[in-house]
Enzyme design. Structure first.
Site, PDB file in Angstrom:
ATOM      1  N   HIS A 113      41.097 -42.510  11.459  1.00 40.18           N
ATOM      2  CA  HIS A 113      40.999 -41.959  10.067  1.00 40.18           C
ATOM      3  C   HIS A 113      42.600 -41.486   9.780  1.00 40.18           C
ATOM      4  O   HIS A 113      42.956 -40.189   9.947  1.00 40.18           O
ATOM      5  CB  HIS A 113      40.292 -41.014  10.006  1.00 40.18           C
ATOM      6  N   ASP A 138      36.651 -43.303   1.746  1.00 32.55           N
ATOM      7  CA  ASP A 138      37.017 -41.884   2.156  1.00 32.55           C
ATOM      8  C   ASP A 138      37.857 -41.134   0.994  1.00 32.55           C
ATOM      9  O   ASP A 138      39.068 -41.910   0.370  1.00 32.55           O
ATOM     10  CB  ASP A 138      37.975 -41.943   3.385  1.00 32.55           C
ATOM     11  N   ASP A 195      42.386 -37.497  10.106  1.00 33.32           N
ATOM     12  CA  ASP A 195      42.457 -37.276   8.621  1.00 33.32           C
ATOM     13  C   ASP A 195      43.820 -36.893   8.218  1.00 33.32           C
ATOM     14  O   ASP A 195      44.054 -35.997   7.422  1.00 33.32           O
ATOM     15  CB  ASP A 195      41.341 -36.441   8.341  1.00 33.32           C
TER      16      ASP A 195
END
Lengths: 436, 316
Positions: free
Chosen positions: A59, A153, A306
């Protein structure tokens, strides 16, 4: 024989041994490595260092195309190499959105040209992330980029019918839907974790149930259609309980947690500093404890960064106006050491699993021509990360390889340093030699 | 005295009492005088930085600063960075370059005054004139000042605050300040309009207005936007006003001496009937007058500290 001899490395935290790599492959391990190396091999003294398989991030936001002021594939993957990563999955919320074979191939190619880490593009589930029509998932899967992970996302695939179809459809090419679990109606204008503090600060609350309702729905949907589902950046105790229950029933769900959700809590929002503004929001100390425990016992499969770069002006403003997101690639391993290893919750073999083996398996990049997340063994690709776990460093945003500076860890003392990263035998990062 | 006034919770009992006593002084020195000006803040520059329309609060601060002889600049920066206008930071840097001593800021984003005061953008004192759904400390001070004038010391007094607590900066500041002053506060609202975690606030809560009114020394009605029903906070304006509005029947449940307050602007017929708003126990208009005294006190205490000018007593 030429090649590189790494001496005295503690592979996965075990006893010191030598590792000989040549032509991108691990050719010898342990006692015979030194003899086999010969005189012309480059020697790297790794005494006292931990050797891990190259880390894999499921991610990452690389921002290219579209927001090259925040990050490019080149700078983002350089940050990845410095953080010990050899492969990153680039999220689809670029501009244009990575919802066609053309865009994912562009991102994939930029990664190859930069050469700091393999870039595995993530394809959007729906056209333009709008949640209305499926993107051409098959075309992205068959493109040169070989996409296996699909995600909107940044926004949730909230339409249950669409989510069901997406889960079913990607079975044809062994894909996985990575869900950003956020019920949109419960989080309209939401600014921070809903709790005592949001009420006091007058910031619109982001209830845990908005995440948990989608997690619960999606594990049930995945079970119903027999597809696997991956939950992005799980952030609440309740989500942990749902995933734990689902796994006990043998349902095909995997989940990730970010480093920041393992360390930081919503108390940091009290000063309205937008560096702490992130989606999903920082939660309570009880949530943090539950996430750590779940990562330790395997309920949560992986750590994913992230990594979300933003230009200065996106954070140098009032809270409501600020962008969501934090940098993560260069600090991930240190945060995991701090929260999981130094606390005794996870050993280095566990770190290798949560940050390399498991994310590679979920992203289906553990097979093929240039696999990641493989064991540190003879015949395997030489994707390696050397870590000095004995150091303590104060985080300095200006030292980052990222184009952006929005780290929430500025000034914090964190343990561990990534000393070197090898991508198929080639050093992409070395603390003494700089980056490749 | 504190350097910035960002939250009513920043004020200690001594600080709060000092502001209220100083406001009394300001009232004494200007009430009934033909020339209401004091020379206390001569040469000081106060900027009213309003990112959100609020004629009443801006005018009140402007009058307060002018009565203290400060130079007043009204900087209405409509449209923050939220609407692609100039950023809060650039506005702050501009004010700093102009030599502002005090910045009175109203902003639609909770915490914007906090950012202004703590980000190193400016050196001026920052006074929060209402930020988002966070706080409005000078409103709480003027409410306390008004109640103190009628009720005396507020310690142990029963104050009932009714309405949209969730979105109300007035309620947040009042709860904090009144707790510091020792009053006992009860918040009354439908459950949808009480924030999560309110059990940790220094006050009681109730869903039943009739019940709460019987022992009240003062009842403060909050403005309720009828658009709230669109987000299902309540079914209709009518139902809201039936369950939580203050009308003559409910006023009769209050002790005869109990005060009625409202921070304004009122939605007559929604949270309060005209009959109650205009009744003898209503101090709503007086709150506006007192707002000027309280803001004079705040500006004086925050800005005159480094000044060698005369005290209001000497000047008068």
């Amino acid at each position: 024989m030429s090649g590189t001899l790494i001496t005295g490395a503690r592979v996965l935290g075990g006893d010191p041994q030598d590792v000989l790599i040549d032509d991108g492959v691990i050719v010898a391990l342990g006692a015979g490595a030194r003899e086999q190396a010969g005189d012309d091999a480059t020697t790297i003294d790794a005494t006292g260092l931990i050797a891990l398989p190259g880390l894999v991030d499921l991610h990452t936001h690389l921002r290219e195309p579209g927001r090259e002021d925040a990050e490019t594939v080149e700078t983002g993957t350089r940050a990845a190499a410095r953080g010990g990563f050899t492969a990153v999955h680039a999220m689809a919320n670029t501009d244009p959105v990575a919802d066609t074979a053309g865009v994912v191939e562009q991102v994939w190619r930029l990664g190859r040209e930069a050469g700091h880490a393999d870039v595995r593009p993530v394809g959007a589930v729906t056209i333009g992330l709008k949640g209305e029509r499926l993107a051409e998932l098959g075309a992205m899967a068959e493109s040169a980029a070989g996409v296996r992970v699909f995600s909107d996302d940044g926004v949730c695939v909230h339409d249950a019918m669409l989510m069901r179809r997406a889960l079913e459809y990607v079975k044809a090419f062994d894909g996985v839907i990575a869900q950003h679990a956020q019920e949109p109606r419960l989080t309209e204008g939401a600014q921070m974790n809903e709790g005592e503090l949001s009420g006091r600060l007058g910031l619109r609350g982001w209830p845990s149930v908005a995440e948990e309702a989608i997690v619960a729905r999606d594990v049930l949907l995945a079970a119903h259609v027999g597809s696997r589902v991956h939950i992005c950046h799980l952030s609440t105790k309740g989500s942990v309980e749902i995933v734990r229950l689902a796994k006990e029933r043998g349902l095909p769900v995997t989940a990730e947690v970010t480093p920041h959700h393992l360390l930081l809590t919503d108390e940091l929002v009290a000063g309205y500093d937008p560096r702490y503004k992130v989606n999903p929001p920082l939660r309570s100390a009880a949530d943090v404890a539950a996430l750590r425990e779940a990562l330790a016992d395997g309920t949560i499969d992986i750590v994913a960064t992230d990594h979300a770069p933003h230009p200065v002006e996106a954070k140098d403003c009032e809270w409501d106006a600020a962008a969501f997101g934090m940098l993560g690639l260069e600090t991930a391993l240190s945060v995991v050491q701090h929260t999981m290893v130094d606390t005794g919750l996870l050993d280095w073999a566990g770190v290798a699993d949560r940050m390399s083996f498991a994310p590679a398996r979920i992203g289906r990049c553990d097979t093929g021509d240039q696999p990641h997340g493989r064991p540190v063994a003879v015949g395997e690709p030489a994707n390696l990360t050397l870590v000095d776990a004995s150091t303590t460093t104060t985080v300095d945003p200006s030292a980052s390889a990222s184009l952006s500076r929005n780290t929430p860890y500025e000034g914090m003392k964190l343990p561990g340093t990534v000393v070197a990263t090898f991508l198929r035998g080639r050093p992409t990062h070395h603390t003494t030699g700089g980056t490749a | 005295m504190i350097r910035h006034l960002l939250s009513a919770g920043d004020l200690s009992l001594d600080d709060a009492t000092l502001v209220l006593d100083t406001a009394d002084e300001m009232a004494r020195l200007t009430e009934g005088r033909a020339v209401k000006k004091l020379p206390t803040l001569r040469g000081r520059t106060v900027v009213n930085l309003f990112f959100e329309d609020s004629t009443r609060t801006r005018t009140s601060f402007e009058l307060a600063a002018k009565r203290l002889s400060a130079d007043v600049v009204n900087f209405s920066a409509k449209g923050s960075s939220l609407s692609k206008g100039e950023s809060l930071k650039d506005t702050a840097l501009t004010l700093e370059a102009m030599g502002a001593d005090g910045v009175v800021v109203r902003h639609s984003a909770s915490g914007a005054p906090y950012r202004l005061a703590t980000s190193g953008w400016i050196n001026a004192c920052v006074v929060n004139a209402g930020d988002g759904t966070h706080e409005h400390p000078t409103q709480a001070l003027l409410d306390a000042f008004t109640m103190r004038r009628h009720l005396g010391d507020l310690a142990g007094k029963q104050i009932v605050i009714v309405g949209d607590v969730l979105h109300s900066r007035v309620a947040r500041s009042n709860v904090l300040l009144l707790a510091t002053l020792g009053a006992e506060v009860t918040l009354v609202a439908p459950p949808t309009l009480l924030p999560n975690g309110i059990e940790h606030w220094p006050c009681a809560t109730s869903y039943d207005l009739d019940d709460a009114l019987s022992g009240a020394d003062a009842v403060m009605m909050l403005r309720v936007q009828s658009e709230r029903m669109n987000a299902a906070f309540f079914p209709s304006a009518r139902e809201y006003s039936r369950r939580y509005g203050l009308d003559a029947r409910r006023q009769a449940l209050m002790p005869p001496e109990a005060l009625v307050l409202h921070p304004g602007p009122m939605n007559r017929g929604m949270e309060i009937t005209a009959e109650v708003a205009d009744s003898a126990r209503s101090v709503i208009v007086e709150q506006v007058t007192n707002g000027v005294y309280v803001r004079m006190a705040v500006l004086y205490l925050m800005l005159a500290g480094t000044n060698t000018g005369p005290t209001p007593e000497e000047a008068a």
